[in-house]
Design a protein around this motif. Structure first.
Motif, PDB file in Angstrom:
ATOM      1  N   GLU A 180       0.842  -1.187   0.000  1.00  0.00           N
ATOM      2  CA  GLU A 180       0.000   0.000   0.000  1.00  0.00           C
ATOM      3  C   GLU A 180       0.883   1.245   0.000  1.00  0.00           C
ATOM      4  N   TYR A 191       1.140   5.709  -1.585  1.00  0.00           N
ATOM      5  CA  TYR A 191       0.534   6.888  -2.201  1.00  0.00           C
ATOM      6  C   TYR A 191       1.226   7.203  -3.517  1.00  0.00           C
ATOM      7  N   GLY A 244      -4.352   7.013  -3.304  1.00  0.00           N
ATOM      8  CA  GLY A 244      -4.081   5.761  -2.622  1.00  0.00           C
ATOM      9  C   GLY A 244      -3.937   4.624  -3.615  1.00  0.00           C
ATOM     10  N   VAL A 256      -3.480   2.852   3.311  1.00  0.00           N
ATOM     11  CA  VAL A 256      -4.505   3.377   2.392  1.00  0.00           C
ATOM     12  C   VAL A 256      -5.703   2.439   2.271  1.00  0.00           C
ATOM     13  N   MET A 275      -9.416   3.433   2.458  1.00  0.00           N
ATOM     14  CA  MET A 275     -10.037   4.192   1.375  1.00  0.00           C
ATOM     15  C   MET A 275     -10.834   3.304   0.417  1.00  0.00           C
ATOM     16  N   PHE A 276     -10.809   1.997   0.654  1.00  0.00           N
ATOM     17  CA  PHE A 276     -11.410   1.045  -0.286  1.00  0.00           C
ATOM     18  C   PHE A 276     -12.348   0.081   0.425  1.00  0.00           C
ATOM     19  N   PRO A 336     -12.633   1.796  -4.675  1.00  0.00           N
ATOM     20  CA  PRO A 336     -12.465   3.044  -3.916  1.00  0.00           C
ATOM     21  C   PRO A 336     -13.790   3.588  -3.387  1.00  0.00           C
ATOM     22  N   LYS A 337     -13.763   4.066  -2.160  1.00  0.00           N
ATOM     23  CA  LYS A 337     -14.972   4.631  -1.569  1.00  0.00           C
ATOM     24  C   LYS A 337     -15.278   6.010  -2.147  1.00  0.00           C
ATOM     25  N   GLU A 338     -14.269   6.842  -2.289  1.00  0.00           N
ATOM     26  CA  GLU A 338     -14.453   8.197  -2.816  1.00  0.00           C
ATOM     27  C   GLU A 338     -13.341   8.492  -3.820  1.00  0.00           C
ATOM     28  N   ASN A 345      -7.590   4.843  -5.804  1.00  0.00           N
ATOM     29  CA  ASN A 345      -8.837   5.579  -5.569  1.00  0.00           C
ATOM     30  C   ASN A 345      -8.904   6.808  -6.467  1.00  0.00           C
TER      31      ASN A 345
END
Length: 249
Positions: free
Chosen positions: A87, A89, A95, A129, A132-133, A203-205, A236
């Protein structure tokens, strides 16, 4: 182009190059071998192997290659692969999650870290990260299998959570624990295997990227996917169609 890499997105970026296709088949072979070694060579009782083979077939991987990959699992000289997840950036704070199958953890970790650094990103700790998922199942069918309304009804009847249809095809999302049962139900209903069926990090957002940011991120993803040990890359991000078209020129 959103969230995670799919074969059609890779081809859209790079074109159907023979070298890329060969590398893709190599990754499929590794996944098939690992799946067969972990759960046995009987696809009826090994859902992971069944999905791996279905995905390989959908991308026209030769039958002999698939059979060799399965047979390799029981061979005396079969390599032992570890499943690794990294994981970090990417450029712009995107992410990124990298899944790999490796026979040398130190080599792969070093390679992945170097790729992140060269692309202006940085490799983080486990869990840095992941929040975020969502971990979900993803099933992809070609557009000519059925129409959008029929796919929606069939997918929900099979137990899926979400269906997205466009000109490229149909993407069905499931709870991670329901992936295998939904694939089986849809395959039986539609009479055709999906192009791919796998667990993904959704990805959530997603962050919408402009052309400059997208170009930097795609450079990172390309470098990661070119690594022999890397199986799949998630991020993401969301790259608008007009930006993708500009990058493809």
């Amino acid at each position: 182009m959103a969230g995670h890499s799919k074969f059609k997105n890779i081809m859209y970026r790079k074109g159907a190059q023979d070298a890329k296709r060969s590398k893709m088949f190599s990754k499929f072979s590794r996944e098939i071998t690992v799946a067969a070694k972990m759960g046995g060579e009987d696809m009826d009782s090994n859902p992971r192997l069944r999905l791996a083979v279905a995905t390989a077939r959908a991308q026209s991987m030769p039958k002999d290659n698939i059979q060799r990959a399965i047979a390799k699992a029981s061979g005396g000289d079969a390599e032992t692969y570890d499943e690794m997840r990294y994981e970090g950036y990417g450029p712009g704070g995107i992410g990124v999650i990298v899944e790999a199958l490796t026979d040398n953890r130190n080599r792969t970790a070093s390679d992945v870290r170097t790729i992140f650094n060269k692309a202006g990103g940085n490799l983080g700790e486990s869990g840095s990260v992941g929040f975020m998922f969502d971990r979900v199942g993803e099933i992809v069918f070609a557009g000519d299998v059925t129409d959008a309304d029929s796919m929606f009804e069939a997918a929900l009847e099979a137990g899926a959570d979400e269906v997205e249809s466009d000109d490229d095809g149909h993407t069905i999302y499931t709870d991670a624990s329901d992936l295998h049962s939904v694939v089986s139900a849809l395959t039986s209903e539609l009479g055709k295997d999906p192009e791919s069926a796998k667990l993904i990090f959704k990805p959530k957002e997603p962050m919408v990227l402009d052309q400059e940011a997208a170009e930097k991120l795609i450079r990172l993803i390309d470098a990661l996917e070119d690594n022999d040990d890397v199986q799949v890359v998630f991020g993401n991000y969301d790259i608008p169609e007009d930006v993708m078209e500009a990058l493809a020129q």
